[in-house]
Design a protein around this motif. Structure first.
Motif, PDB file in Angstrom:
ATOM      1  N   UNK A 156       0.826  -1.205   0.000  1.00  0.00           N
ATOM      2  CA  UNK A 156       0.000   0.000   0.000  1.00  0.00           C
ATOM      3  C   UNK A 156       0.860   1.255   0.000  1.00  0.00           C
ATOM      4  N   UNK A 157       2.055   1.148   0.585  1.00  0.00           N
ATOM      5  CA  UNK A 157       2.973   2.291   0.674  1.00  0.00           C
ATOM      6  C   UNK A 157       4.397   1.747   0.586  1.00  0.00           C
ATOM      7  N   UNK A 166       8.190  -7.110  -1.978  1.00  0.00           N
ATOM      8  CA  UNK A 166       6.964  -6.396  -2.330  1.00  0.00           C
ATOM      9  C   UNK A 166       6.308  -6.974  -3.576  1.00  0.00           C
ATOM     10  N   UNK A 167       7.109  -7.381  -4.555  1.00  0.00           N
ATOM     11  CA  UNK A 167       6.531  -8.001  -5.759  1.00  0.00           C
ATOM     12  C   UNK A 167       5.769  -9.261  -5.383  1.00  0.00           C
ATOM     13  N   UNK A 168       6.326 -10.044  -4.479  1.00  0.00           N
ATOM     14  CA  UNK A 168       5.656 -11.257  -4.040  1.00  0.00           C
ATOM     15  C   UNK A 168       4.365 -10.969  -3.299  1.00  0.00           C
ATOM     16  N   UNK A 231      10.045   6.980   5.371  1.00  0.00           N
ATOM     17  CA  UNK A 231      10.347   7.088   6.803  1.00  0.00           C
ATOM     18  C   UNK A 231       9.258   6.516   7.702  1.00  0.00           C
ATOM     19  N   UNK A 232       7.984   6.632   7.271  1.00  0.00           N
ATOM     20  CA  UNK A 232       6.891   6.151   8.121  1.00  0.00           C
ATOM     21  C   UNK A 232       6.946   4.641   8.333  1.00  0.00           C
ATOM     22  N   UNK A 266      -3.137   8.553   3.756  1.00  0.00           N
ATOM     23  CA  UNK A 266      -2.691   9.421   2.667  1.00  0.00           C
ATOM     24  C   UNK A 266      -2.165   8.609   1.491  1.00  0.00           C
ATOM     25  N   UNK A 267      -1.389   7.553   1.786  1.00  0.00           N
ATOM     26  CA  UNK A 267      -0.824   6.734   0.713  1.00  0.00           C
ATOM     27  C   UNK A 267      -1.921   6.031  -0.078  1.00  0.00           C
TER      28      UNK A 267
END
Length: 456
Positions: A156-157, A166-168, A231-232, A266-267
C-alpha cells in the motif's frame, strides 16, 4: 514434546478450527493465541516444528483448547498436502486458514539474482497458492469457511530495497482477489496488510535461506535506503500480539481488507485518486454506446451490462445488504443453538449492547462479556430458536435496524422447559464488507414455563 491434557469438551467437532501457517512465532503465533482465546481449536503449521510444538503446548495450557503443531515447508507441495491431511485427520475440519508464511530478502533490484527471486517468490507466492489448494476441500465443507492471506502494508505504501518481497506480496494480493471470485458464496477471502512489528521475521528468514544463497538478509545500506524512501515504514513498530488483537475480529468475520495498524490513509488515497483519474481517462477514450468491430460485448463498459448492478443503483446494492442481514440473523440462531460460541462471537461488534431487561434479564455491554454470560447461562441447556418475518430498514450505507418476530424453546437438565414468544429489536453496523449486530433488545409477548415432573 507431549501436548497438555485438554478437557473433553474442546474435542467437540462443532468447535471451529483455525489453521495458521508460520504459526510458531510473530504475527502467526499471536493470531493463533487470539483464536484460542475465543475457544477455537488451533493448528500451528511451521517449518520449525520444535518451536511450533513448544508454542502449541503453551497455548493449550493457557486457554484450555486443543492445539496441534504440524511441521510444514511452504516450498514443498508434498509437505503442504501432508499438513492438510494431518489437520483433516486430527480435527476433521478447518474453518479458518491463514496463509501467513513469508521470507524476507533486501536488496536493490539490479543486484538481486535469478535464484534469489525464485527462492522468495516460491515460498511467498507459490507457497500461498499451495496452502490454498491443499486446504480448500476442508474450507468448502465448513459451515463458514474463511481464508486469509498475509501480505504487507508495503504494497500500500512501498519502500526501496524491498523489490522481491513487495513483488511477491502484490502477487499474493492478486491471488486472493482471484480466489474471491472463484469461491463466491463458498469461502470468504481476506487480505491482511500488516505494518511494522517487533518480530523474528529476519531471523526466521535467515534460518531457511538456501545454502547457495547465503548472505545477510539485509545490509545496513539497505535499511538506510528503505528508511530514507519511506520514513513512516520504520516508525513505531508494535508487538505482534497488539497487531493480532487489533484485527482478529475482522479476520474471523472474513472482512475483505484488513490493516493491522499505522497511518496509511494518505498513501491509499493518493494511489486511489491516481488510479481513478487513469480510469476516467481510459473511459473517455472508450465508446460507451456501442462496441467497435474488433470488440466483443464482454469488453464494454461494465455499467452497460444488464447482469451487472449499476454503481449508483441503490436498490441493487440494498438487496444485497438486506440478504446479508438475513444471513447474519440466521447464523445467530444457528450458532446459539449449536453452541458454536466462536462462530457466534464473530457476529457482533466489539461494543455490542444486549438488553434483555424486559424479559427478566439484564443489559450486557461488549461481545466478549455477552459470550461469557451466555455460555454460563446456557450450560447444559438445549435451545431451539426461530426468527420470522423480519422488518429491515437501511438507515445509511453502513447502518441498519430490524425487528424479528421470534420463538424460542429452552430445556434445562432437570426437565424444566420454557417456551417464549416475542421480538428482537436490533441495529446493525457494516464493518468492512460484513454486517454485524451492534445492539439487540429482546421483548416478550408471552412465556410458558413447564416444571419438571416428579414421581412419588
Amino acid at each position: 514434546m507431549m501436548a497438555a491434557q485438554i478437557p473433553a469438551r474442546v474435542g467437540d467437532p462443532a468447535t471451529e478450527v483455525a489453521v495458521i501457517t508460520g504459526g510458531a512465532s510473530g504475527f502467526g503465533l499471536a493470531l493463533a493465541d487470539q483464536c484460542a482465546r475465543r475457544g477455537m481449536r488451533v493448528a500451528l503449521l511451521d517449518i520449525d516444528h520444535d518451536r511450533a510444538a513448544a508454542e502449541a503446548e503453551a497455548l493449550a495450557a493457557r486457554h484450555g483448547v486443543a492445539v496441534r503443531a504440524v511441521g510444514m515447508d511452504a516450498s514443498s507441495s508434498a509437505s503442504v498436502d501432508a499438513a492438510a491431511a494431518t489437520v483433516a485427520d486430527r480435527y476433521g475440519r478447518a474453518d479458518l486458514v491463514v496463509s501467513n508464511v513469508g521470507v524476507q530478502l533486501f536488496g536493490a533490484v539490479e543486484r538481486l539474482t535469478d535464484r534469489e527471486w525464485q527462492w522468495v517468490l516460491d515460498v511467498n507466492v507459490v507457497g500461498a497458492a499451495r496452502t490454498a489448494r491443499a486446504f480448500l476441500p476442508l474450507l468448502r465443507s465448513a459451515p463458514n469457511g474463511r481464508l486469509a492471506f498475509t501480505t504487507s502494508s508495503s504494497v500500500l505504501d512501498p519502500a526501496s530495497r524491498l523489490g522481491v518481497y513487495q513483488a511477491g506480496k502484490f502477487a499474493v494480493w492478486g491471488l486472493a482477489e482471484t480466489l474471491r471470485l472463484e469461491l463466491t458464496d463458498q469461502v470468504a477471502v481476506s487480505v491482511i496488510f500488516p505494518s511494522g512489528m517487533l518480530s523474528r521475521h529476519l531471523e526466521s528468514s535467515s534460518a531457511v535461506q538456501p545454502a547457495e544463497l547465503r548472505r545477510p538478509i539485509g545490509a545496513p545500506a539497505d535499511f538506510e535506503a528503505m528508511a530514507a524512501s519511506n520514513p513512516e515504514m520504520v516508525q513505531a513498530p508494535i508487538p505482534p500480539e497488539q497487531a493480532a488483537s487489533n484485527v482478529v475480529d475482522e479476520v474471523l468475520t472474513g472482512t475483505r481488507y484488513i490493516i493491522t495498524h499505522g497511518d496509511l490513509d494518505a498513501a491509499v488515497r493518493e494511489r486511489s485518486t491516481l488510479l481513478h483519474d487513469a480510469a476516467q481517462r481510459a473511459r473517455s477514450r472508450t465508446s460507451t454506446t456501442e462496441s467497435t468491430p474488433h470488440q466483443s460485448p464482454n469488453h464494454r463498459d461494465r455499467s452497460l451490462r444488464a447482469d451487472t448492478p449499476a454503481p449508483n443503483n441503490p436498490k441493487a446494492t440494498n438487496m444485497d445488504d438486506y440478504e446479508a442481514i438475513r444471513q447474519l440473523k440466521a447464523r445467530y440462531f444457528r450458532t446459539m443453538d449449536t453452541k458454536d460460541w466462536s462462530g457466534m462471537r464473530a457476529l457482533f461488534t466489539d461494543d455490542v449492547v444486549i438488553d434483555t431487561t424486559e424479559s427478566g434479564g439484564s443489559t450486557v455491554t461488549g461481545a466478549d462479556e455477552f459470550l461469557t454470560f451466555l455460555t454460563a447461562a446456557l450450560d447444559g441447556v438445549v435451545t431451539v430458536h426461530h426468527g420470522h418475518t423480519p422488518e429491515i430498514e437501511l438507515t445509511s450505507p453502513t447502518t441498519a435496524r430490524g425487528i424479528w418476530a421470534m420463538e424460542d424453546n429452552l430445556r434445562w437438565p432437570d426437565g424444566t422447559e420454557l417456551r417464549g414468544y416475542g421480538h428482537y429489536h436490533e441495529s446493525y453496523r457494516k464493518v468492512g464488507d460484513r454486517w454485524l449486530i451492534a445492539n439487540q433488545k429482546l421483548t416478550r409477548l408471552r412465556m410458558d414455563s413447564t416444571a419438571p415432573q416428579t414421581h412419588s
